[in-house]
Design an enzyme around this catalytic site. Structure first.
Site, short mmCIF file in Angstrom:
data_model
loop_
_atom_site.label_atom_id
_atom_site.label_comp_id
_atom_site.label_asym_id
_atom_site.label_seq_id
_atom_site.Cartn_x
_atom_site.Cartn_y
_atom_site.Cartn_z
N ILE A 17 1.00 -1.14 -0.01
CA ILE A 17 0.06 -0.02 0.17
C ILE A 17 1.10 1.27 0.07
O ILE A 17 1.91 1.46 0.80
CB ILE A 17 -1.02 -0.13 1.23
CG1 ILE A 17 -1.84 -1.34 0.96
CG2 ILE A 17 -1.77 1.29 1.28
CD1 ILE A 17 -2.64 -1.40 2.52
N GLU A 41 1.86 -3.77 5.55
CA GLU A 41 0.72 -3.32 4.54
C GLU A 41 1.24 -4.11 3.38
O GLU A 41 0.74 -3.80 2.08
CB GLU A 41 0.77 -2.00 4.26
CG GLU A 41 2.00 -1.41 3.68
CD GLU A 41 3.03 -0.94 4.78
OE1 GLU A 41 3.67 0.02 4.61
OE2 GLU A 41 2.88 -1.45 5.87
#
Length: 317
Positions: free
Chosen positions: A179, A221
């Site tokens: 991300i 992430e």
């Protein structure tokens, strides 16, 4: 049972929840005014009262406080009383019939019954232990936030897939997705929204993956997708679908709508080496190439050309 959280900065904003295992089906939520769990007329048995609380910001405790509780049976509910009643009845019958043979047969029947019960108990215990073992095994390879596989499962599974693909000569692709600017999301919106974004990417991966693909949260992430019998073209198409799907996903926050993007790196056997560590490293390098290239993009790991390989080997020597 009265309880309180150890956060006295704004106690009126604290929230609580309790659950009596063995009695309550769900958690009972309460506020700072009603800090009391009360139960009456509980059947005899063993229970566990679970308590958890939140601070003024609504952050709940990671682990629940566990309080074991045992409700003692009444005298007429005790095993000794029931066993004594059974023995009294048996003794009465024996005194009436005065039959030695019937007495021996009754005792034999009682022993057989106990053996059957004990056998059934052992079988039930064995079944429960097997089920618990399966649950623990699933838990050990599952990421608790997203419900996807975790890093431990991914590494062992990837090693197996690379060995099979190398032996059979079939293609194998690895996607590593991360991300973009995730720290900024956490710093701006808080970790609860950050967790929501991580779960959102996990949902995107579930939607876009094929039946034979394996998805895992590698950590933080970062996510990994293992694609069996998939060459670079198919892997790049899948990566682009994932990237576009996340880009269109809108998250709701207290401060309004939030959209995020991700960067993806792709590596494929046999171009990216012959073992799983080399393959994963190649995909990770491609991911960072996407980051360096401006983020929100997909990069395919390129096998070094022969001239570049010779220069690298010469420099290394």
């Amino acid at each position: 049972v009265e309880f309180a959280a150890a956060d006295f900065s704004a106690p009126e904003r604290n929230r609580y929840a309790y659950k009596l295992e063995g009695f309550d089906a769900d958690w009972v939520e309460t506020d700072a005014v009603r800090r009391l769990a009360s139960y009456t007329n509980l059947p005899p048995g063993h229970y566990r009262l679970l308590l958890r609380g939140s601070n003024r910001d609504g952050a709940w405790s990671e682990q629940a406080l566990s309080l074991p509780i045992r409700v003692q049976p009444a005298w007429h509910q005790t095993l000794w009383f029931r066993a004594g009643a059974v023995l009294a009845v048996i003794a009465l019958l024996f005194s009436i019939v005065h039959a030695r043979t019937r007495l021996l047969r009754a005792r034999q029947g009682e022993l057989e019954r106990k053996v059957r019960e004990r056998t059934a108990e052992l079988e039930a215990l064995s079944k429960a232990l097997k089920e618990k073992s399966l649950v623990l095994e699933r838990t050990s390879i599952t990421d608790p936030l997203t419900g996807l596989h975790n890093r431990r499962y991914m590494e062992s599974h990837l090693a197996t897939l690379v060995a099979q693909a190398t032996q059979s000569g079939r293609a194998l692709s690895v996607l590593v997705a991360d991300i973009d600017f995730f720290k900024r999301v956490n710093d701006t919106y808080g970790h609860d929204i950050g967790d929501q974004v991580i779960r959102g990417l996990g949902d995107v991966l579930r939607r876009q993956k094929r039946a034979t693909d394996v998805v895992a949260r590698f950590g933080g992430e970062e996510f990994v997708v293992l694609c069996e019998q998939t060459e670079e073209g198919g892997a790049m198409l899948l990566a682009e679908r994932i990237r576009e799907d996340l880009e269109k996903t809108v998250f709701t926050t207290p401060n309004g709508k939030l959209s995020v993007t991700c960067s993806i790196g792709v590596a494929t056997l046999p171009d990216a080496g012959g073992d799983w560590e080399t393959l994963f490293k190649a995909a990770d390098e491609a991911l960072y190439a996407s980051k360096r290239g401006g983020r929100n993009r997909t990069t395919l790991h390129q096998k070094p050309r022969a001239s570049e390989a010779r220069v690298a080997a010469k420099n290394k020597g």
